[in-house]
Design a protein around this motif. Structure first.
Motif, PDB file in Angstrom:
ATOM      1  N   GLY A 173       4.992   0.806   7.452  1.00  0.00           N
ATOM      2  CA  GLY A 173       5.739   0.366   8.609  1.00  0.00           C
ATOM      3  C   GLY A 173       7.334   0.449   8.577  1.00  0.00           C
ATOM      4  O   GLY A 173       7.918   1.009   9.340  1.00  0.00           O
ATOM      5  N   ALA A 174       7.601   0.425   7.201  1.00  0.00           N
ATOM      6  CA  ALA A 174       8.827   0.350   6.801  1.00  0.00           C
ATOM      7  C   ALA A 174       9.442   2.022   6.666  1.00  0.00           C
ATOM      8  O   ALA A 174      10.567   2.148   6.213  1.00  0.00           O
ATOM      9  N   GLY A 175       8.358   2.798   6.634  1.00  0.00           N
ATOM     10  CA  GLY A 175       8.472   4.206   6.082  1.00  0.00           C
ATOM     11  C   GLY A 175       8.942   4.354   4.715  1.00  0.00           C
ATOM     12  O   GLY A 175       9.502   5.403   4.358  1.00  0.00           O
ATOM     13  N   LEU A 176       8.315   3.555   3.753  1.00  0.00           N
ATOM     14  CA  LEU A 176       8.624   3.593   2.355  1.00  0.00           C
ATOM     15  C   LEU A 176       7.892   4.988   1.733  1.00  0.00           C
ATOM     16  O   LEU A 176       6.400   4.727   2.031  1.00  0.00           O
ATOM     17  N   ALA A 177       8.319   5.759   1.116  1.00  0.00           N
ATOM     18  CA  ALA A 177       7.404   7.123   0.938  1.00  0.00           C
ATOM     19  C   ALA A 177       6.750   6.879  -0.491  1.00  0.00           C
ATOM     20  O   ALA A 177       5.714   7.434  -0.892  1.00  0.00           O
ATOM     21  N   SER A 178       7.288   5.844  -1.233  1.00  0.00           N
ATOM     22  CA  SER A 178       6.828   5.768  -2.591  1.00  0.00           C
ATOM     23  C   SER A 178       5.687   4.652  -2.524  1.00  0.00           C
ATOM     24  O   SER A 178       5.962   3.588  -2.176  1.00  0.00           O
ATOM     25  N   HIS A 179       4.570   4.995  -3.141  1.00  0.00           N
ATOM     26  CA  HIS A 179       3.392   4.066  -3.273  1.00  0.00           C
ATOM     27  C   HIS A 179       3.632   2.709  -4.184  1.00  0.00           C
ATOM     28  O   HIS A 179       3.196   1.826  -4.292  1.00  0.00           O
ATOM     29  N   LEU A 180       4.640   3.172  -5.253  1.00  0.00           N
ATOM     30  CA  LEU A 180       5.191   2.143  -6.106  1.00  0.00           C
ATOM     31  C   LEU A 180       5.755   1.016  -5.373  1.00  0.00           C
ATOM     32  O   LEU A 180       5.532  -0.096  -5.747  1.00  0.00           O
ATOM     33  N   GLN A 181       6.591   1.414  -4.508  1.00  0.00           N
ATOM     34  CA  GLN A 181       7.191   0.546  -3.688  1.00  0.00           C
ATOM     35  C   GLN A 181       6.152  -0.616  -2.933  1.00  0.00           C
ATOM     36  O   GLN A 181       6.255  -1.550  -2.912  1.00  0.00           O
ATOM     37  N   TRP A 182       5.098   0.059  -2.127  1.00  0.00           N
ATOM     38  CA  TRP A 182       4.002  -0.680  -1.623  1.00  0.00           C
ATOM     39  C   TRP A 182       3.502  -1.702  -2.688  1.00  0.00           C
ATOM     40  O   TRP A 182       3.100  -2.800  -2.239  1.00  0.00           O
ATOM     41  N   GLY A 183       3.122  -1.006  -3.734  1.00  0.00           N
ATOM     42  CA  GLY A 183       2.546  -1.821  -4.765  1.00  0.00           C
ATOM     43  C   GLY A 183       3.323  -3.112  -5.238  1.00  0.00           C
ATOM     44  O   GLY A 183       2.761  -4.388  -5.412  1.00  0.00           O
ATOM     45  N   LEU A 184       4.679  -2.892  -5.433  1.00  0.00           N
ATOM     46  CA  LEU A 184       5.592  -4.031  -5.680  1.00  0.00           C
ATOM     47  C   LEU A 184       5.637  -5.015  -4.814  1.00  0.00           C
ATOM     48  O   LEU A 184       5.581  -6.127  -4.951  1.00  0.00           O
ATOM     49  N   ILE A 185       5.316  -4.659  -3.411  1.00  0.00           N
ATOM     50  CA  ILE A 185       5.662  -5.523  -2.172  1.00  0.00           C
ATOM     51  C   ILE A 185       4.272  -6.228  -2.082  1.00  0.00           C
ATOM     52  O   ILE A 185       4.151  -7.374  -1.933  1.00  0.00           O
ATOM     53  N   ALA A 186       3.063  -5.441  -2.285  1.00  0.00           N
ATOM     54  CA  ALA A 186       1.809  -6.110  -2.650  1.00  0.00           C
ATOM     55  C   ALA A 186       1.780  -7.383  -3.647  1.00  0.00           C
ATOM     56  O   ALA A 186       1.408  -8.210  -3.612  1.00  0.00           O
ATOM     57  N   ALA A 187       2.299  -7.022  -4.759  1.00  0.00           N
ATOM     58  CA  ALA A 187       2.509  -7.948  -6.103  1.00  0.00           C
ATOM     59  C   ALA A 187       3.184  -9.123  -5.625  1.00  0.00           C
ATOM     60  O   ALA A 187       2.932 -10.179  -5.954  1.00  0.00           O
ATOM     61  N   GLY A 188       4.321  -9.130  -4.876  1.00  0.00           N
ATOM     62  CA  GLY A 188       5.096  -9.927  -4.547  1.00  0.00           C
ATOM     63  C   GLY A 188       4.266 -11.117  -3.462  1.00  0.00           C
ATOM     64  O   GLY A 188       4.461 -11.923  -3.637  1.00  0.00           O
ATOM     65  N   LEU A 189       3.736 -10.164  -2.783  1.00  0.00           N
ATOM     66  CA  LEU A 189       2.978 -11.179  -1.496  1.00  0.00           C
ATOM     67  C   LEU A 189       1.612 -11.925  -2.170  1.00  0.00           C
ATOM     68  O   LEU A 189       1.416 -12.906  -1.881  1.00  0.00           O
ATOM     69  N   PHE A 190       1.118 -11.205  -3.199  1.00  0.00           N
ATOM     70  CA  PHE A 190      -0.054 -11.750  -3.646  1.00  0.00           C
ATOM     71  C   PHE A 190       0.366 -13.321  -4.501  1.00  0.00           C
ATOM     72  O   PHE A 190       0.024 -14.179  -4.258  1.00  0.00           O
ATOM     73  N   LEU A 191       1.614 -13.225  -5.177  1.00  0.00           N
ATOM     74  CA  LEU A 191       1.977 -14.309  -5.862  1.00  0.00           C
ATOM     75  C   LEU A 191       2.642 -15.394  -4.701  1.00  0.00           C
ATOM     76  O   LEU A 191       2.330 -16.722  -5.138  1.00  0.00           O
ATOM     77  N   ALA A 192       3.199 -14.975  -3.782  1.00  0.00           N
ATOM     78  CA  ALA A 192       3.534 -15.809  -3.009  1.00  0.00           C
ATOM     79  C   ALA A 192       2.371 -16.884  -2.244  1.00  0.00           C
ATOM     80  O   ALA A 192       2.465 -17.720  -1.879  1.00  0.00           O
ATOM     81  N   LEU A 193       1.534 -15.924  -1.767  1.00  0.00           N
ATOM     82  CA  LEU A 193       0.373 -16.416  -1.122  1.00  0.00           C
ATOM     83  C   LEU A 193      -0.501 -17.083  -1.999  1.00  0.00           C
ATOM     84  O   LEU A 193      -0.938 -18.169  -1.624  1.00  0.00           O
ATOM     85  N   SER A 194      -0.682 -16.647  -3.433  1.00  0.00           N
ATOM     86  CA  SER A 194      -1.463 -17.558  -4.019  1.00  0.00           C
ATOM     87  C   SER A 194      -0.890 -18.809  -4.454  1.00  0.00           C
ATOM     88  O   SER A 194      -1.641 -19.977  -4.254  1.00  0.00           O
ATOM     89  N   TYR A 195       0.416 -18.770  -4.545  1.00  0.00           N
ATOM     90  CA  TYR A 195       1.049 -20.278  -4.760  1.00  0.00           C
ATOM     91  C   TYR A 195       1.037 -21.272  -3.339  1.00  0.00           C
ATOM     92  O   TYR A 195       0.742 -22.119  -3.324  1.00  0.00           O
ATOM     93  N   GLY A 196       1.227 -20.508  -2.279  1.00  0.00           N
ATOM     94  CA  GLY A 196       1.235 -21.127  -1.073  1.00  0.00           C
ATOM     95  C   GLY A 196      -0.115 -22.009  -0.644  1.00  0.00           C
ATOM     96  O   GLY A 196      -0.203 -22.901  -0.485  1.00  0.00           O
ATOM     97  N   LEU A 197      -1.229 -21.076  -0.860  1.00  0.00           N
ATOM     98  CA  LEU A 197      -2.394 -21.434  -0.519  1.00  0.00           C
ATOM     99  C   LEU A 197      -2.937 -22.585  -1.372  1.00  0.00           C
ATOM    100  O   LEU A 197      -3.636 -23.564  -1.315  1.00  0.00           O
TER     101      LEU A 197
END
Length: 358
Positions: A46-70
């Motif tokens: 959605g943000a138009g990020l071409a690098s899959h590495l950026q997608w992976g870093l966003i997913a890693a940050g979301l995983f940490l936040a969601l794991s802690y919050g849940l």
């Protein structure tokens, strides 16, 4: 008495339920990971990020936040902190493995089409570099001979130095040796090549050869062998030494028969890691071995090729599709060679390690 017993028995299941009900199911971390990956991909796209590495870093940050919050909502903050630490470890592990796996897969994809019997059994002699054909046989022979000579020089010296530091060294000399080993551990490969070039080739007048490169590789290999062997010798229990001394066995024989065989698995692994460290060195070989497009089986006479230098020459100097293909093929062979060394080291370590009951 019966009333007290009834009250205690009634409160025990309630206590047990309070300790066990507020727990996430076992599949929760995997589910959170899948959700984080999906959200990371959606946000990246959605943000138009071409690098899959950026997608992976966003997913890693979301995983940490969601794991802690849940976990904080269901299990409490204390358990959430524990799950967060575990999640950080998993994310770090994945971040370390993904580049290595990607490198290996990409190298296999680029080089597998070139590696065959002809490529492994022919040299570049009488082959036009800008055209097809040619192989790595001369570079493979050079790498094997140069690494073998460096190992034959560095491994015994490194082993004896480590034995001195652990078993005998107690004074100022041991501190000086330890200091210089630490300094040599971080020395750039180009400095080792310049030192051998100045001393061996310019001052003493020897010509370019595979042995010249082996001297520089031995300098780079030695501190790794010393450090790894030293740590393995320190892990040998002192009770084994004391039992040997109590039986009247001399110290030198105790070291030779008890200490080194006990640590031989770790020592072998350290030597193999040092070999893997020097196998891919290019700068000393470029300065001292000089490279050649023909087969030279004599490491003491004349220029000689090696796989790292061959890869650089084909990729940087040839600079066309044929050179790129040969470079990737040689890189694949080099990776397989290093991987084989590590597997052999593990096999020797398991074979020679002390067995229980012996």
């Amino acid at each position: 008495m019966s009333a007290v017993t009834t009250t205690a028995s009634a409160s025990l299941p309630q206590l047990r339920r309070s300790l066990t009900t507020a727990r996430l199911p076992r599949w929760a971390p995997a589910g959170v990971a899948v959700l984080a990956i999906a959200l990371g991909c959606a946000i990246g796209a959605g943000a138009g990020l071409a690098s899959h590495l950026q997608w992976g870093l966003i997913a890693a940050g979301l995983f940490l936040a969601l794991s802690y919050g849940l976990s904080a909502r269901v299990e409490g903050r204390r358990q959430a902190k524990d799950r967060f630490a575990t999640s950080v470890v998993w994310v770090a592990f994945i971040l370390a493995v993904v580049p290595l796996a990607s490198l290996t897969i990409y190298t296999v994809q680029q080089g597998i089409g070139v590696v065959d019997g002809y490529f492994l059994s022919h040299s570049m002699k009488n082959v036009i570099s800008s055209g097809p054909g040619g192989g790595i046989y001369h570079a493979l022979i050079g790498t094997l001979e140069q690494v073998a000579l460096a190992t034959a020089m560095a491994a015994p010296i490194g082993l004896m130095t480590a034995v001195y530091l652990v078993e005998y060294g107690r004074g100022r000399l041991a501190k000086v040796v330890t200091f210089f080993v630490d300094v040599m551990t971080g020395i750039p490969s180009i400095v080792a090549g310049l030192f051998i070039l100045s001393l061996w080739n310019i001052v003493l007048g020897f010509d370019y050869s595979g042995f010249s490169g082996s001297l520089a590789l031995a300098i780079l290999m030695m501190p790794v062998v010393v450090r790894s062997t030293e740590e393995m010798l320190k892990l040998v229990p002192n009770e084994l030494r004391e039992a040997s001394y109590a039986l009247g066995v001399p110290k030198w024989k105790t070291i030779l028969r008890i200490v080194i065989p006990t640590a031989i698995g770790g020592i072998t692994t350290g030597v193999m890691l040092a070999v893997a460290r020097i196998t891919g060195e290019t700068a000393p070989v470029m300065m001292l071995v000089f490279g050649a497009d023909f087969i030279n089986s004599d490491p003491f006479n004349g220029p000689q090729q090696s796989l790292p230098l061959y890869i650089w020459q084909q990729y940087a100097l040839v600079n066309n599709d044929f050179g790129y293909a040969r470079a990737w093929g040689a890189a694949l062979v080099l990776i397989v060679f290093v991987m084989s060394l590590n597997l052999i080291a593990r096999g020797i370590a398991r074979w020679r390690s002390p067995k229980a009951g012996h």
